[in-house]
Every structure is written in C-alpha cells, then in structure tokens.
Write a protein that holds these residues in place. Structure first.
Motif, PDB file in Angstrom:
ATOM      1  N   LYS A  11      16.749 -52.152 -60.974  1.00 49.72           N
ATOM      2  CA  LYS A  11      17.419 -50.836 -59.941  1.00 49.72           C
ATOM      3  C   LYS A  11      18.035 -49.963 -61.038  1.00 49.72           C
ATOM      4  O   LYS A  11      18.784 -50.352 -61.838  1.00 49.72           O
ATOM      5  CB  LYS A  11      18.223 -51.333 -58.973  1.00 49.72           C
ATOM      6  CG  LYS A  11      17.546 -52.302 -57.964  1.00 49.72           C
ATOM      7  CD  LYS A  11      18.685 -52.542 -56.857  1.00 49.72           C
ATOM      8  CE  LYS A  11      18.299 -53.393 -55.739  1.00 49.72           C
ATOM      9  NZ  LYS A  11      19.191 -53.783 -54.903  1.00 49.72           N
ATOM     10  N   ILE A  12      17.675 -48.793 -60.790  1.00 46.53           N
ATOM     11  CA  ILE A  12      18.077 -47.620 -61.705  1.00 46.53           C
ATOM     12  C   ILE A  12      18.785 -46.574 -60.827  1.00 46.53           C
ATOM     13  O   ILE A  12      18.500 -46.391 -59.750  1.00 46.53           O
ATOM     14  CB  ILE A  12      17.202 -47.206 -62.671  1.00 46.53           C
ATOM     15  CG1 ILE A  12      16.140 -46.317 -62.047  1.00 46.53           C
ATOM     16  CG2 ILE A  12      16.885 -48.375 -63.488  1.00 46.53           C
ATOM     17  CD1 ILE A  12      15.261 -45.495 -62.770  1.00 46.53           C
ATOM     18  N   GLN A  13      19.800 -46.021 -61.511  1.00 46.38           N
ATOM     19  CA  GLN A  13      20.222 -44.622 -61.096  1.00 46.38           C
ATOM     20  C   GLN A  13      20.041 -43.472 -61.873  1.00 46.38           C
ATOM     21  O   GLN A  13      20.564 -43.445 -63.136  1.00 46.38           O
ATOM     22  CB  GLN A  13      21.718 -44.694 -60.532  1.00 46.38           C
ATOM     23  CG  GLN A  13      22.045 -45.759 -59.317  1.00 46.38           C
ATOM     24  CD  GLN A  13      23.129 -45.934 -58.905  1.00 46.38           C
ATOM     25  OE1 GLN A  13      24.249 -45.565 -59.581  1.00 46.38           O
ATOM     26  NE2 GLN A  13      23.756 -46.443 -57.700  1.00 46.38           N
ATOM     27  N   ILE A  14      19.718 -42.377 -61.409  1.00 47.83           N
ATOM     28  CA  ILE A  14      19.503 -41.295 -62.230  1.00 47.83           C
ATOM     29  C   ILE A  14      20.119 -39.770 -61.636  1.00 47.83           C
ATOM     30  O   ILE A  14      20.171 -40.039 -60.546  1.00 47.83           O
ATOM     31  CB  ILE A  14      17.819 -41.074 -62.585  1.00 47.83           C
ATOM     32  CG1 ILE A  14      17.110 -40.702 -61.402  1.00 47.83           C
ATOM     33  CG2 ILE A  14      17.403 -42.028 -63.387  1.00 47.83           C
ATOM     34  CD1 ILE A  14      15.733 -40.346 -61.498  1.00 47.83           C
ATOM     35  N   LEU A  15      20.355 -38.911 -62.378  1.00 51.93           N
ATOM     36  CA  LEU A  15      20.461 -37.398 -62.266  1.00 51.93           C
ATOM     37  C   LEU A  15      19.293 -36.788 -62.790  1.00 51.93           C
ATOM     38  O   LEU A  15      18.666 -37.127 -63.913  1.00 51.93           O
ATOM     39  CB  LEU A  15      21.642 -36.838 -62.851  1.00 51.93           C
ATOM     40  CG  LEU A  15      22.731 -37.729 -62.503  1.00 51.93           C
ATOM     41  CD1 LEU A  15      24.055 -37.156 -63.260  1.00 51.93           C
ATOM     42  CD2 LEU A  15      23.104 -37.609 -61.236  1.00 51.93           C
ATOM     43  N   ARG A  70      26.797 -36.513 -60.045  1.00 47.24           N
ATOM     44  CA  ARG A  70      27.272 -37.937 -60.479  1.00 47.24           C
ATOM     45  C   ARG A  70      27.925 -39.084 -59.435  1.00 47.24           C
ATOM     46  O   ARG A  70      27.836 -40.169 -59.855  1.00 47.24           O
ATOM     47  CB  ARG A  70      28.382 -37.460 -61.540  1.00 47.24           C
ATOM     48  CG  ARG A  70      27.560 -36.941 -62.849  1.00 47.24           C
ATOM     49  CD  ARG A  70      28.617 -37.135 -63.880  1.00 47.24           C
ATOM     50  NE  ARG A  70      27.899 -36.423 -65.028  1.00 47.24           N
ATOM     51  CZ  ARG A  70      26.929 -37.293 -66.071  1.00 47.24           C
ATOM     52  NH1 ARG A  70      26.693 -38.531 -65.313  1.00 47.24           N
ATOM     53  NH2 ARG A  70      26.328 -36.724 -66.833  1.00 47.24           N
ATOM     54  N   LYS A  71      28.668 -38.521 -58.301  1.00 44.93           N
ATOM     55  CA  LYS A  71      29.056 -39.297 -57.546  1.00 44.93           C
ATOM     56  C   LYS A  71      27.845 -39.811 -56.400  1.00 44.93           C
ATOM     57  O   LYS A  71      28.363 -41.010 -55.594  1.00 44.93           O
ATOM     58  CB  LYS A  71      30.295 -38.516 -56.735  1.00 44.93           C
ATOM     59  CG  LYS A  71      31.453 -38.239 -57.445  1.00 44.93           C
ATOM     60  CD  LYS A  71      32.516 -37.838 -56.471  1.00 44.93           C
ATOM     61  CE  LYS A  71      33.581 -37.300 -57.351  1.00 44.93           C
ATOM     62  NZ  LYS A  71      34.536 -36.442 -56.577  1.00 44.93           N
ATOM     63  N   ASN A  72      26.879 -39.466 -56.538  1.00 41.67           N
ATOM     64  CA  ASN A  72      25.606 -39.841 -55.588  1.00 41.67           C
ATOM     65  C   ASN A  72      24.382 -39.592 -56.254  1.00 41.67           C
ATOM     66  O   ASN A  72      23.682 -38.829 -55.670  1.00 41.67           O
ATOM     67  CB  ASN A  72      25.812 -39.127 -54.266  1.00 41.67           C
ATOM     68  CG  ASN A  72      24.816 -39.462 -53.279  1.00 41.67           C
ATOM     69  OD1 ASN A  72      24.763 -40.764 -53.273  1.00 41.67           O
ATOM     70  ND2 ASN A  72      24.491 -38.800 -52.052  1.00 41.67           N
ATOM     71  N   PRO A  73      24.068 -40.688 -57.500  1.00 42.92           N
ATOM     72  CA  PRO A  73      23.104 -40.137 -58.155  1.00 42.92           C
ATOM     73  C   PRO A  73      21.799 -40.689 -57.346  1.00 42.92           C
ATOM     74  O   PRO A  73      21.941 -41.576 -56.414  1.00 42.92           O
ATOM     75  CB  PRO A  73      23.120 -41.084 -59.496  1.00 42.92           C
ATOM     76  CG  PRO A  73      24.311 -42.107 -59.099  1.00 42.92           C
ATOM     77  CD  PRO A  73      25.119 -41.323 -58.029  1.00 42.92           C
TER      78      PRO A  73
END
Length: 113
Positions: free
Chosen positions: A26-30, A48-51
């Motif tokens: 699982k990853i998070q990106i902008l 940044r608060k909700n990538p």
C-alpha cells in the motif's frame, strides 16, 4: 530519462531515502497528471493531508503508473511518461483524456506500508 517495460519512461527529480515501493504494498502519493500532447492537466492530488492511496501493481491504477512508481523510495519525486497502451488506451477516460493519449505524471511518494 530511463525506459522501463512497455515504453514507460521515468526521470527521477528527487531520490527518496525511505521505504521502497514494491508490488503489492500500500502506497500514498501526491501527483499531477497532464496530457503529453499539450500539457493540459486532467487530474491532480496534491493535498499532503489527504494523499492518493493505492495498492501497487494490482490494478488499482493505470498499468503505466504502477510500472513507473515501482522501485521509488519514500520522499522521491519522479516524472513518469506513460504511452497510451498502458494508460487509458483506445477508450480514453471520459472527457478528461482522449483516446490513445500519452500521459505525463509528476509523482511524489509520501508513504509505503
């Protein structure tokens, strides 16, 4: 620029120092996504608060994005050029992406779990 499989090209703008994004994690990106033909932005997720979160390499995003992100480290920034065949292909994506459009994604990897 480095060419990966299926014609996806990457350019590392910043090399990250954190965990590595590998298939299945699982990853998070902008990101900011534009059409390669004219630079028109069709989608962005830069809060940044909700990538944007996804599981890498299992079909949660277009195939070219999975290919381009794999191997990035947290904190890294990368420009990913995606040919239409591993983007939205012949169908496009509604009114935002025309059929057979090549894409450019500017991606920052913010988290890997």
């Amino acid at each position: 620029m480095k060419t990966l499989r299926d014609g996806v090209m990457i350019e590392d703008v910043v090399i990250g120092q954190g965990k590595v994004a590998n298939k299945g994690l699982k990853i998070q990106i902008l990101y900011k996504a534009t059409l390669a033909s004219n630079g028109k932005e069709f989608e962005a997720k830069m809060d940044r608060k909700n990538p944007f979160g996804l599981r890498l390499g299992i079909g949660n995003s277009i195939q070219g994005l999975d290919i381009g992100i794999e191997g990035m480290c947290v904190g890294g920034k990368r420009i990913i050029s995606i040919p239409s065949k591993v983007g939205f292909g012949e169908k496009g994506n509604g009114q935002k992406v025309p059929p057979n459009a090549d894409l450019i994604y500017e991606v920052e990897l913010v988290k890997v779990r």
